[in-house]
Design a protein around this motif. Structure first.
Motif, PDB file in Angstrom:
ATOM      1  N   LEU A   1      -9.781  -7.518   3.457  1.00  0.00           N
ATOM      2  CA  LEU A   1      -8.591  -7.610   2.605  1.00  0.00           C
ATOM      3  C   LEU A   1      -8.956  -8.097   1.214  1.00  0.00           C
ATOM      4  N   THR A   2     -10.056  -8.865   1.123  1.00  0.00           N
ATOM      5  CA  THR A   2     -10.499  -9.337  -0.191  1.00  0.00           C
ATOM      6  C   THR A   2     -10.800  -8.166  -1.107  1.00  0.00           C
ATOM      7  N   TYR A   3     -11.478  -7.147  -0.565  1.00  0.00           N
ATOM      8  CA  TYR A   3     -11.788  -5.972  -1.381  1.00  0.00           C
ATOM      9  C   TYR A   3     -10.586  -5.034  -1.479  1.00  0.00           C
ATOM     10  N   LEU A   4      -9.780  -4.976  -0.407  1.00  0.00           N
ATOM     11  CA  LEU A   4      -8.659  -4.045  -0.393  1.00  0.00           C
ATOM     12  C   LEU A   4      -7.681  -4.347  -1.516  1.00  0.00           C
ATOM     13  N   LYS A   5      -7.412  -5.634  -1.747  1.00  0.00           N
ATOM     14  CA  LYS A   5      -6.436  -5.967  -2.789  1.00  0.00           C
ATOM     15  C   LYS A   5      -6.986  -5.687  -4.182  1.00  0.00           C
ATOM     16  N   ARG A   6      -8.342  -5.616  -4.317  1.00  0.00           N
ATOM     17  CA  ARG A   6      -8.947  -5.279  -5.618  1.00  0.00           C
ATOM     18  C   ARG A   6      -9.136  -3.781  -5.794  1.00  0.00           C
ATOM     19  N   PHE A   7      -9.044  -3.060  -4.692  1.00  0.00           N
ATOM     20  CA  PHE A   7      -9.259  -1.613  -4.724  1.00  0.00           C
ATOM     21  C   PHE A   7      -8.053  -0.933  -5.364  1.00  0.00           C
ATOM     22  N   ALA A   8      -8.270  -0.180  -6.417  1.00  0.00           N
ATOM     23  CA  ALA A   8      -7.174   0.405  -7.199  1.00  0.00           C
ATOM     24  C   ALA A   8      -6.595   1.604  -6.470  1.00  0.00           C
ATOM     25  N   ALA A   9      -5.946   1.344  -5.316  1.00  0.00           N
ATOM     26  CA  ALA A   9      -5.413   2.420  -4.493  1.00  0.00           C
ATOM     27  C   ALA A   9      -3.925   2.622  -4.757  1.00  0.00           C
ATOM     28  N   TYR A  10      -3.442   3.845  -4.513  1.00  0.00           N
ATOM     29  CA  TYR A  10      -2.039   4.212  -4.658  1.00  0.00           C
ATOM     30  C   TYR A  10      -1.358   4.239  -3.297  1.00  0.00           C
ATOM     31  N   ALA A  11      -2.117   4.634  -2.264  1.00  0.00           N
ATOM     32  CA  ALA A  11      -1.532   4.770  -0.938  1.00  0.00           C
ATOM     33  C   ALA A  11      -2.607   4.570   0.121  1.00  0.00           C
ATOM     34  N   VAL A  12      -2.134   4.260   1.344  1.00  0.00           N
ATOM     35  CA  VAL A  12      -3.023   4.243   2.503  1.00  0.00           C
ATOM     36  C   VAL A  12      -2.502   5.285   3.486  1.00  0.00           C
ATOM     37  N   LYS A  13      -3.459   5.963   4.178  1.00  0.00           N
ATOM     38  CA  LYS A  13      -3.095   6.993   5.144  1.00  0.00           C
ATOM     39  C   LYS A  13      -3.393   6.462   6.543  1.00  0.00           C
ATOM     40  N   ILE A  14      -2.342   6.411   7.377  1.00  0.00           N
ATOM     41  CA  ILE A  14      -2.487   5.900   8.736  1.00  0.00           C
ATOM     42  C   ILE A  14      -3.183   6.954   9.578  1.00  0.00           C
ATOM     43  N   ASP A  15      -4.283   6.573  10.210  1.00  0.00           N
ATOM     44  CA  ASP A  15      -5.089   7.530  10.957  1.00  0.00           C
ATOM     45  C   ASP A  15      -4.291   8.129  12.114  1.00  0.00           C
ATOM     46  N   LYS A  16      -4.504   9.427  12.360  1.00  0.00           N
ATOM     47  CA  LYS A  16      -3.738  10.123  13.385  1.00  0.00           C
ATOM     48  C   LYS A  16      -4.031   9.596  14.793  1.00  0.00           C
ATOM     49  N   SER A  17      -5.162   8.895  14.975  1.00  0.00           N
ATOM     50  CA  SER A  17      -5.465   8.332  16.295  1.00  0.00           C
ATOM     51  C   SER A  17      -4.442   7.275  16.689  1.00  0.00           C
ATOM     52  N   PHE A  18      -3.825   6.591  15.698  1.00  0.00           N
ATOM     53  CA  PHE A  18      -2.770   5.627  15.983  1.00  0.00           C
ATOM     54  C   PHE A  18      -1.425   6.336  16.183  1.00  0.00           C
ATOM     55  N   VAL A  19      -1.176   7.367  15.359  1.00  0.00           N
ATOM     56  CA  VAL A  19       0.112   8.056  15.397  1.00  0.00           C
ATOM     57  C   VAL A  19       0.304   8.791  16.721  1.00  0.00           C
ATOM     58  N   SER A  20      -0.763   9.399  17.258  1.00  0.00           N
ATOM     59  CA  SER A  20      -0.633  10.258  18.427  1.00  0.00           C
ATOM     60  C   SER A  20      -0.099   9.500  19.649  1.00  0.00           C
ATOM     61  N   ASP A  21      -0.455   8.219  19.792  1.00  0.00           N
ATOM     62  CA  ASP A  21      -0.031   7.457  20.975  1.00  0.00           C
ATOM     63  C   ASP A  21       0.936   6.317  20.639  1.00  0.00           C
ATOM     64  N   MET A  22       1.513   6.331  19.458  1.00  0.00           N
ATOM     65  CA  MET A  22       2.315   5.200  19.022  1.00  0.00           C
ATOM     66  C   MET A  22       3.545   4.969  19.899  1.00  0.00           C
ATOM     67  N   LEU A  23       4.084   6.035  20.503  1.00  0.00           N
ATOM     68  CA  LEU A  23       5.304   5.888  21.295  1.00  0.00           C
ATOM     69  C   LEU A  23       5.012   5.476  22.737  1.00  0.00           C
ATOM     70  N   THR A  24       3.733   5.535  23.130  1.00  0.00           N
ATOM     71  CA  THR A  24       3.386   5.165  24.513  1.00  0.00           C
ATOM     72  C   THR A  24       2.434   3.979  24.564  1.00  0.00           C
ATOM     73  N   ASP A  25       1.863   3.618  23.444  1.00  0.00           N
ATOM     74  CA  ASP A  25       0.893   2.516  23.402  1.00  0.00           C
ATOM     75  C   ASP A  25       1.415   1.453  22.441  1.00  0.00           C
ATOM     76  N   SER A  26       1.785   0.306  22.989  1.00  0.00           N
ATOM     77  CA  SER A  26       2.366  -0.747  22.158  1.00  0.00           C
ATOM     78  C   SER A  26       1.375  -1.270  21.123  1.00  0.00           C
ATOM     79  N   ASN A  27       0.070  -1.250  21.454  1.00  0.00           N
ATOM     80  CA  ASN A  27      -0.933  -1.712  20.495  1.00  0.00           C
ATOM     81  C   ASN A  27      -0.952  -0.816  19.265  1.00  0.00           C
ATOM     82  N   ASP A  28      -0.968   0.521  19.472  1.00  0.00           N
ATOM     83  CA  ASP A  28      -0.954   1.436  18.344  1.00  0.00           C
ATOM     84  C   ASP A  28       0.316   1.259  17.518  1.00  0.00           C
ATOM     85  N   TYR A  29       1.450   1.061  18.208  1.00  0.00           N
ATOM     86  CA  TYR A  29       2.718   0.878  17.506  1.00  0.00           C
ATOM     87  C   TYR A  29       2.646  -0.366  16.626  1.00  0.00           C
ATOM     88  N   SER A  30       2.090  -1.454  17.165  1.00  0.00           N
ATOM     89  CA  SER A  30       1.990  -2.705  16.401  1.00  0.00           C
ATOM     90  C   SER A  30       1.042  -2.559  15.226  1.00  0.00           C
TER      91      SER A  30
END
Length: 961
Positions: free
Chosen positions: A856-885
């Protein structure tokens, strides 16, 4: 010929073991397979301007090889590392190519022959007297054959280098053999010198020994006559004695006959060497006679024959060769000893006692070198010098100065080996002195001597032993229980003779050891080198075969070691390698041996090994680098990739076993697992990668890749926001190739920057085209992926600005995506680069967020506009509480940092609704659209009114596919 038959025939041809007729065999086979009227396997001469055919097949027959200039020929284009095909009218395209004209060529196909490090070494050319309508199969056949030819040429170069090394070693051994021959002759001559009772008999015997034992063709002695300045032959032996009858030698500087070595030796009183004789102007008066008796080399040595008489000993050989300094020195010593013998005969009565002493000395110092040489020398030394103890010590390398015992006697009994530091010993006070004598008080002043020897000695004499350069290599020590008389000088001159013999033997042994060490050990780490290891591996395999047990071989390659050399220099890199070698060696047990193959590559052989034992050894090797390597104030965190293969199941010989460990190591490095055991499918996978690398290079060169565009929509309004650019590749032979596969090959083969530049250029071109058409362009921007290696380039910003500038596109119309793990490889560089890109107007997104363990130390200095949530989390988000969290956490964190969130891989309406409810801004995936070709994307999405975009339920856009 159909492709299947062609490849089968090619496989049969390449399976042939390399031999002298390999290239003609391959040329005939290739000409038949690709149905060429002529086929040439060509080696490009270094410099790239000319070539030499290794085999030339015309009309089904092998003809003589030719040399030709590449300029003006189609082969010149092949040397640019690309395949060249001229399907028709090739003679018109290359009117200056005489060979094409003579063959009546109509079509030409040429492929480059490259080494594993992508260096051009040759080419294969197929020539047709008819137009070539379909060269695809022929091109593939020649490309595969080119890889085999490159391998064979590399093997030939390696064999040539090995042969050269063997020749050098043979020359060295030959010189040593001749020197040893001269040493033997010196011993025999010394014996004759001591025992002869007649001057002429002595000279005759020396000539005989020089011929029969020294290997010379003719030996003679001569006496210088003063008034006429002639040289009168006294004695001779060997073949061609008539030569002396035909020649009249002189030692006059003004006479042509006085320029030969024998005349110069008498004038200058130095040894003279001349070779070859027949062509030398100095030997012109005797050249014809020398040719008749096949005399090629002459060595002349000065003799002092008593009073003012000067003589010469001449040794002639029938071969022209250079006599080494060591051999010449021994021959000079032989002549000196002979001179002394002649003089001694005139003083026999006065020297009878000393003659026997000198005989013992001479026999000791000139005896044949063997393991007992120093023991015998110490025995005789003590006897001649009348000492109670005699020690011959070798000076050790290192600081402080120390010495180790070579041989020693006390009262005629051998002394057990020991060593001592010079401090506290008489020789440590001033070791630069050639000789020192302490007549009494040694036991009191130097108590260390008593502790070492176990008894008291009162007097000490030592003599420094030096090599040919004058450097100290040893010391002779004499010890006496009783004090010596003041001014002791009794046979100290004999001590010098002993010292010369001992020093010569020490230097010879050091030279032998040094030559062997250079040939078999790596100078950087002191480990066995490739030559030494392959010999040991061959022996271990034979032993395993005889005893029926398994053997494990491990190939070790340091990961990212090149970065140390590039950033810190090779001196630091060499220090790091030495430390790594020390750690590896320290963790190995008996039956486990380590060697360095070169660079950052090591190999470990484990005898009598199974999988469990081998895994334990691998674990120890991996743990050896668990702690950082400290060097010149730097800390280097190193890790290693290890490939493991077993004899006999993974290879029945050293080369195959080593090759398979290399393949397994490559897979370990690729998957980041630390180590892998070899499996047969690894070889097939490597073969596919090699094919993919070759075809990808061609695809990049010929722009055979394609871009697809996947829309990004706003979850709140359902409107199109932008699109992500995705690269796709369809190969005519291999079909569709997964981006995961070909991008990995591009990164591995160093083509990723070229691939990224092409994607950016083509995407900018397409974006500019859409804007020129004045259709409803993307509301925000087009997103292009950057590889981590591109992002590490400090010139990336300027390169991207040049690309958008050439396309006429504004940088703010482009979004750049880099993976989380990519920017964490060098966070500081990433921060600097993002700041530069943002200043130029580019927008940056962090792709596959949540998978890269970012700080997070570098992330807050990184001049980013957006973050893209990896599809590995999205695919099971409705059945896996960890991915949802995890997704909830990413969205909340991005919101706090002022970043937009884009969900990847959204495939269902339920996923879209859940993401929207969590506050996710944007999404892409098959729910909305698959990746589309430019024309289809334009038709379906870039329309003025977006008529097919429908908002359903709570405002989420529905798929239109």
């Amino acid at each position: 010929m159909d492709a299947r038959t062609a490849f089968r025939l090619l496989a049969d041809g390449l399976s042939r073991e390399p031999a002298r007729d390999f290239f003609p065999w391959l040329a005939l086979r290739l000409a038949s397979i690709v149905e060429a009227d002529a086929l040439a396997i060509v080696r490009v001469i270094p410099g790239g301007r000319a070539a030499h055919t290794l085999s030339l097949c015309i009309d089904g027959a092998i003809v003589d090889n030719v040399d030709y200039v590449l300029a003006g020929t189609p082969c010149e284009q092949v040397t640019e590392h690309r395949v060249c095909l001229f399907a028709r009218d090739v003679v018109k395209d290359f009117p200056d190519d005489i060979m094409l004209a003579d063959l009546g060529a109509e079509a030409y196909l040429g492929v480059p022959v490259l080494t594993l490090d992508d260096k051009l070494v040759g080419l294969i050319a197929a020539i047709y007297r008819r137009p070539l309508t379909n060269g695809g199969v022929a091109q593939e056949v020649l490309s595969i054959a080119a890889a085999r030819v490159g391998s064979e040429l590399a093997n030939q170069r390696a064999e040539f280098a090995l042969a050269s090394t063997e020749r050098q070693l043979a020359d060295t051994h030959h010189r040593l053999a001749r020197t040893n021959h001269a040493l033997t002759l010196l011993r025999l001559v010394n014996r004759v010198v001591i025992r002869s009772a007649d001057e002429m008999a002595l000279l005759s015997e020396v000539c005989r020994l020089a011929v029969e034992e020294g290997g010379y063709q003719l030996a003679w002695t001569g006496l210088a006559q003063g008034e006429e300045k002639r040289i009168m032959p006294l004695t001779c032996s060997g073949e061609g004695q008539e030569f002396l009858d035909e020649c009249r030698f002189s030692w006059s500087a003004e006479s042509p006959e006085g320029q030969a070595p024998c005349g110069r030796t008498i004038r200058e009183q130095t040894a003279q060497l001349l070779s070859p004789l027949v062509t030398s102007p100095d030997y012109a008066p005797f050249a014809d006679a020398a040719a008749r008796y096949s005399l090629a080399t002459e060595v002349a040595l000065p003799l002092h024959l008593g009073s003012d008489r000067q003589g010469v000993l001449v040794l002639l050989m029938n071969t022209a060769l250079e006599v080494s300094d060591d051999e010449l020195m021994l021959l000079q010593e032989l002549a000196d000893n002979l001179s002394w013998g002649v003089s001694a005969l005139r003083l026999r009565r006065e020297q009878e006692r000393m003659q026997q002493v000198v005989l013992d000395v001479a026999e000791a110092v000139t005896a044949r070198s063997n393991d007992q040489f120093f023991s015998h020398l110490a025995q005789r030394l003590a006897g001649v010098m009348m000492a109670d103890a005699a020690l011959i010590m070798r000076v050790d390398d290192g600081v402080p100065l120390s010495a180790s015992l070579e041989a020693g006697v006390v009262d005629g009994q051998p002394v057990e080996n020991f060593s001592f530091e010079f401090s506290g010993m008489p020789c440590g006070e001033n070791f630069h002195s050639a000789e020192r004598v302490i007549t009494q008080g040694v036991a009191t002043d130097f108590p260390l001597i008593e502790r070492l020897m176990g008894e008291r000695f009162q007097a000490w004499v030592d003599r420094r032993l030096e090599d040919a350069s004058g450097d100290a290599i040893g010391v002779i020590i004499l010890l006496f229980r009783q004090p010596l008389m003041a001014g002791y000088d009794s046979p100290r001159h004999l001590l010098r003779i002993f010292a010369a013999g001992a020093a010569a033997e020490l230097e010879r042994r050091r030279s032998d050891s040094h030559i062997r060490h250079l040939a078999y050990f790596d100078p950087g780490t002191g480990l066995p080198n490739r030559v030494h290891f392959m010999e040991r591996l061959h022996g271990a395999i034979l032993k395993s075969r005889q005893e029926g047990h398994r053997l494990a071989l491990m190939f070790l390659d340091l990961n990212r070691f090149k970065e140390i050399n590039d950033s810190q220099g090779h001196d630091v890199g060499d220090q790091v390698l030495r430390e790594v070698a020390t750690r590896f060696a320290a963790c190995l047990a008996r039956g486990e041996s380590l060697a360095r193959l070169g660079g950052d590559e090591f190999v470990v052989m484990v005898e009598r090994a199974d999988e469990i034992h081998s895994a334990q050894v691998v674990g120890r090797l991996l743990n050896a680098l668990a702690n950082p390597v400290l060097c010149d104030g730097h800390r280097f965190n190193l890790d290693v990739s290890i490939g493991v293969a077993f004899y006999p199941e993974d290879g029945d010989g050293p080369r195959e076993l080593l090759k398979n460990t290399d393949i397994a190591m490559y897979h370990a490095k690729e998957c980041g697992s630390g180590y892998r055991f070899y499996a047969p499918e690894m070889g097939r996978d490597l073969s596919r990668r090699l094919i993919l690398a070759t075809r990808l290079k061609e695809a990049l060169k010929n722009e055979k890749l394609e871009l697809r565009y996947q829309p990004i929509v706003a979850l709140g309004s359902g409107n199109l926001v932008g699109a992500e650019v995705l690269c796709r590749w369809f190969d005519n032979e291999l079909g569709w190739i997964s981006p995961i596969e070909f991008i990995a090959v591009a990164e591995e083969r160093g083509m990723i920057s070229q691939l990224g530049e092409w994607v950016m250029s083509d995407a900018c071109r397409q974006l500019a085209q859409w804007e020129e058409m004045q259709v409803a362009v993307l509301p925000e921007r087009l997103y292009v992926n950057l590889a981590a290696r591109q992002f590490d380039d400090p010139l990336l910003t300027q390169q991207l600005c040049d690309i958008v500038g050439r396309a006429g596109v504004s940088p703010d119309r482009l979004g750049l995506e880099i993976t989380e793990g990519g920017f964490m490889q060098d966070p500081e560089q990433a921060v600097r680069t993002t700041e530069q890109l943002c200043k130029r107007g580019f927008v940056l997104s962090i792709d596959d967020f949540g998978t890269g363990y970012s700080s997070l130390t570098y992330l807050k200095r990184f001049a980013a506009y957006a973050v893209k949530i990896d599809k590995s989390f999205v695919s099971d988000m409705l059945t896996d509480s960890n991915d949802y969290s995890i997704i909830e956490t990413i969205i909340a964190m991005a919101d706090r940092l002022g970043l937009r969130t884009v969900a990847e891989g959204v495939e269902t309406q339920a996923q879209a609704s859940a993401l929207k409810s969590m506050g996710c801004n944007l999404a892409q995936g098959y729910l909305f659209s698959r990746p589309l070709a430019a024309e289809e994307f334009q038709r379906l999405w870039l329309v003025e009114s977006n008529p097919s975009m429908n908002v359903v339920g709570d405002g989420v856009v529905a798929s239109r596919d």
